[in-house]
Design a protein around this motif. Structure first.
Motif, PDB file in Angstrom:
ATOM      1  N   HIS A  35     -10.288   2.909  -3.806  1.00  0.00           N
ATOM      2  CA  HIS A  35      -9.701   1.810  -4.575  1.00  0.00           C
ATOM      3  C   HIS A  35      -9.425   0.586  -3.711  1.00  0.00           C
ATOM      4  CE1 HIS A  35      -8.205   4.046  -8.420  1.00  0.00           C
ATOM      5  NE2 HIS A  35      -9.415   3.567  -8.542  1.00  0.00           N
ATOM      6  N   ASP A  40     -10.199   5.018   1.237  1.00  0.00           N
ATOM      7  CA  ASP A  40      -9.646   4.921  -0.114  1.00  0.00           C
ATOM      8  C   ASP A  40     -10.621   4.135  -0.983  1.00  0.00           C
ATOM      9  OD1 ASP A  40      -8.254   4.173  -2.441  1.00  0.00           O
ATOM     10  OD2 ASP A  40      -6.338   3.987  -1.390  1.00  0.00           O
ATOM     11  N   GLU A  85      -3.919  12.521  -4.683  1.00  0.00           N
ATOM     12  CA  GLU A  85      -4.605  11.446  -3.968  1.00  0.00           C
ATOM     13  C   GLU A  85      -5.294  12.027  -2.737  1.00  0.00           C
ATOM     14  OE1 GLU A  85      -5.170   8.271  -4.386  1.00  0.00           O
ATOM     15  OE2 GLU A  85      -3.868   7.729  -6.057  1.00  0.00           O
ATOM     16  N   SER A 122     -10.730   8.066 -10.549  1.00  0.00           N
ATOM     17  CA  SER A 122      -9.821   7.076 -11.124  1.00  0.00           C
ATOM     18  C   SER A 122      -9.317   7.515 -12.503  1.00  0.00           C
ATOM     19  CB  SER A 122     -10.525   5.715 -11.162  1.00  0.00           C
ATOM     20  OG  SER A 122      -9.616   4.668 -11.366  1.00  0.00           O
ATOM     21  N   THR A 147      -5.307   0.049  -9.377  1.00  0.00           N
ATOM     22  CA  THR A 147      -5.603  -0.901  -8.307  1.00  0.00           C
ATOM     23  C   THR A 147      -4.771  -2.156  -8.490  1.00  0.00           C
ATOM     24  OG1 THR A 147      -7.481  -1.726  -9.591  1.00  0.00           O
ATOM     25  CG2 THR A 147      -7.943  -0.086  -7.915  1.00  0.00           C
ATOM     26  N   ILE A 160      -8.794   9.381  -6.177  1.00  0.00           N
ATOM     27  CA  ILE A 160      -8.324   7.982  -6.168  1.00  0.00           C
ATOM     28  C   ILE A 160      -7.659   7.714  -7.518  1.00  0.00           C
ATOM     29  CG2 ILE A 160      -9.872   7.050  -4.420  1.00  0.00           C
ATOM     30  CD1 ILE A 160     -11.696   6.073  -6.699  1.00  0.00           C
ATOM     31  N   SER A 197      -4.403   0.523  -3.466  1.00  0.00           N
ATOM     32  CA  SER A 197      -3.639   1.532  -4.208  1.00  0.00           C
ATOM     33  C   SER A 197      -2.161   1.339  -3.894  1.00  0.00           C
ATOM     34  CB  SER A 197      -4.080   2.941  -3.791  1.00  0.00           C
ATOM     35  OG  SER A 197      -5.458   3.131  -4.018  1.00  0.00           O
ATOM     36  N   SER A 221      -4.392   6.207  -8.150  1.00  0.00           N
ATOM     37  CA  SER A 221      -3.546   5.029  -8.330  1.00  0.00           C
ATOM     38  C   SER A 221      -4.280   3.924  -9.060  1.00  0.00           C
ATOM     39  CB  SER A 221      -3.083   4.501  -6.971  1.00  0.00           C
ATOM     40  OG  SER A 221      -2.464   3.227  -7.106  1.00  0.00           O
ATOM     41  N   TYR A 252       0.845  -1.190   0.000  1.00  0.00           N
ATOM     42  CA  TYR A 252       0.000   0.000   0.000  1.00  0.00           C
ATOM     43  C   TYR A 252       0.884   1.245   0.000  1.00  0.00           C
ATOM     44  CZ  TYR A 252      -3.879   3.128   0.981  1.00  0.00           C
ATOM     45  OH  TYR A 252      -4.810   4.133   0.898  1.00  0.00           O
TER      46      TYR A 252
END
Length: 449
Positions: free
Chosen positions: A170, A168, A414, A358, A387, A383, A401, A385, A125
């Motif tokens: 994700h 988060d 983020e 995303s 996944t 969000i 993430s 990042s 993470y």
């Protein structure tokens, strides 16, 4: 699934034939074994190395393209065909000992599943510091609650409790009988919930939001576009003309353009085709509104393809790095490059909301250097990042993430989202009561000078 094109797959297969042996990814927690025309992928943590999937060398070549091998063949990197990421691998002498220890593990053992779950986040993470969460402390708090006789419901509840503070969107934990999402609740949901309570309306938030979004959609098509709306790319794209000088483009998603699930290569082709059509009709107008207020994401590659048709020249879109050991991989720079033709040259007005998430946020990142860009609406969801999907021995799986995205100027969005230049509320009550879209009204006012 269709990933790489046939020519790229052939090149990749030839490259993988030179890479017999065991390889460890730099970030992403993967072990790759290539042996005798076949491959095996493993998911690795400090306490595990579990077989994920396997297949032929030719099948492996469908997942990667543009394989680059070091002169001594001790490392290689490859571009992942489903996105924009290049992943590096380094040669190992043999499989890690944990790959053989798996044979002695009980797949439904709650303690083993908990430990693997904790290590997965501890090692992969990327956002603990940003979120202000001390993951080591969560182990000391929750591990004593798990024993060999622990029911699955208790294991699930404790995992969910550990994930909740990360807020988060994700992060998801999936089981055969239910799942948990750790995403923060948008302020929009709280506003709408208050409205329903005040009206003593027992409709659910999801249904109410869906109705409001549909009303806005009809309002734009009937009143602002005068019914002259076009649809394309499997109804993921709508477009029309707001005025004599201003076009409108609604991108509903960054996946599904081909009408097929899990076919990013086909989605990319359809995206290029529909943008050619859109710009043939709207490209000469001095202003273009791009509406992504309800776009929840999809593929980064599709987002970049849309952005490429709107960018003035090749520019740095963002850089990304993945969690790796106690640090991160080197920053990978991703550029947005306009095609030779079919590129919009006018003023861009991009509408965003908390629901813009995303890959839709990647679209915004890619346009931040545009010299004639105005962002209107609310900060995006935050969000960005990719996944990383991981699997537990008991059959559960999860996403997290594992990357940090930075904008062209090094900013990290983020958690906080990408802020607009002009802040206006999405689906605000006043606008709905007046039967107007305040964001489109603001654009029309701006273009009139």
């Amino acid at each position: 699934m269709t990933f790489a094109n046939p020519n790229e797959a052939t090149k990749a297969a030839e490259s993988f034939s030179q890479l017999q042996g065991v390889w460890r990814s730099q970030g992403y927690g993967k072990i790759l074994l290539i042996e005798g025309g076949r491959y095996v992928f493993f998911e690795e943590t400090a306490v595990s190395c579990r077989k994920l999937y396997s297949g032929t060398q030719a099948e492996l070549a469908l997942y990667f393209e543009d394989v680059q091998i070091s002169p001594r063949k001790q490392s290689f990197s490859a571009h992942r065909a489903t996105g924009v990421t290049r992943i590096g691998f380094r040669r190992l002498k043999a499989l890690p000992p944990t790959a053989f220890d798996e044979r002695n593990k009980e797949s439904n053992d709650p303690e083993y599943n908990f430990d693997l779950f904790w290590h997965t986040f501890a090692e992969h993470y990327a956002l603990f510091e940003l979120k202000g969460v001390v993951w080591d402390q969560s182990y000391h708090t929750f591990r004593p609650r798990i024993d060999p006789s622990c029911p699955r419901e208790t294991l699930f509840a404790n995992m969910a409790a550990m994930l909740r503070p990360l807020r988060d969107g994700h992060i998801r934990l999936y089981t055969p009988w239910g799942h948990y999402s750790a995403g923060a609740r948008p302020a929009l949901y709280k506003r709408l919930e208050s409205e329903l309570e005040g009206a003593h309306d027992d409709r659910g938030i999801a249904n109410y939001l869906g109705e409001l979004r549909e009303r806005l959609h009809d309002l734009i098509q009937d009143d602002y576009l005068g019914g002259g709306v076009r649809h394309g790319a499997n109804h993921t794209v709508d477009w029309g003309q707001l005025s004599a000088t201003t076009g409108y483009l609604n991108i509903r998603a960054m996946a599904g353009q081909s009408g097929k699930i899990g076919h990013p290569a086909d989605d990319l082709k359809v995206t290029a085709a529909v943008m050619k059509t859109v710009l043939a009709e709207l490209g000469d107008l001095p202003n273009l509104v791009v509406d992504i207020r309800g776009n929840g994401g999809g593929y980064d590659g599709v987002a970049l393809r849309f952005a490429s048709h709107l960018m003035d020249r090749k520019r740095l879109a963002f850089s990304k790095s993945a969690r790796h050991g106690n640090g991160f991989t080197g920053q990978q720079k991703i550029h947005v490059t306009p095609p030779n033709a079919e590129t919009y040259r006018g003023n861009l007005y991009v509408l965003t909301s908390e629901l813009t998430a995303s890959a839709a946020e990647i679209f915004v990142l890619a346009l931040l250097q545009h010299p004639r860009l105005t962002l209107i609406g609310e900060p995006t969801q935050g969000i960005l990042s990719d996944t990383l999907e991981r699997h537990l021995p008991n059959g559960w799986h999860l996403t997290l993430s594992n990357e940090i995205y930075r904008s062209y100027d090094g900013q990290i969005y983020e958690d906080v989202g990408i802020p607009p230049h002009i802040r206006l509320q999405f689906l605000g009550r006043k606008g709905r009561e007046e039967g107007r879209d305040p964001m489109l009204d603001r654009v029309l006012k701006l273009v009139r000078g």
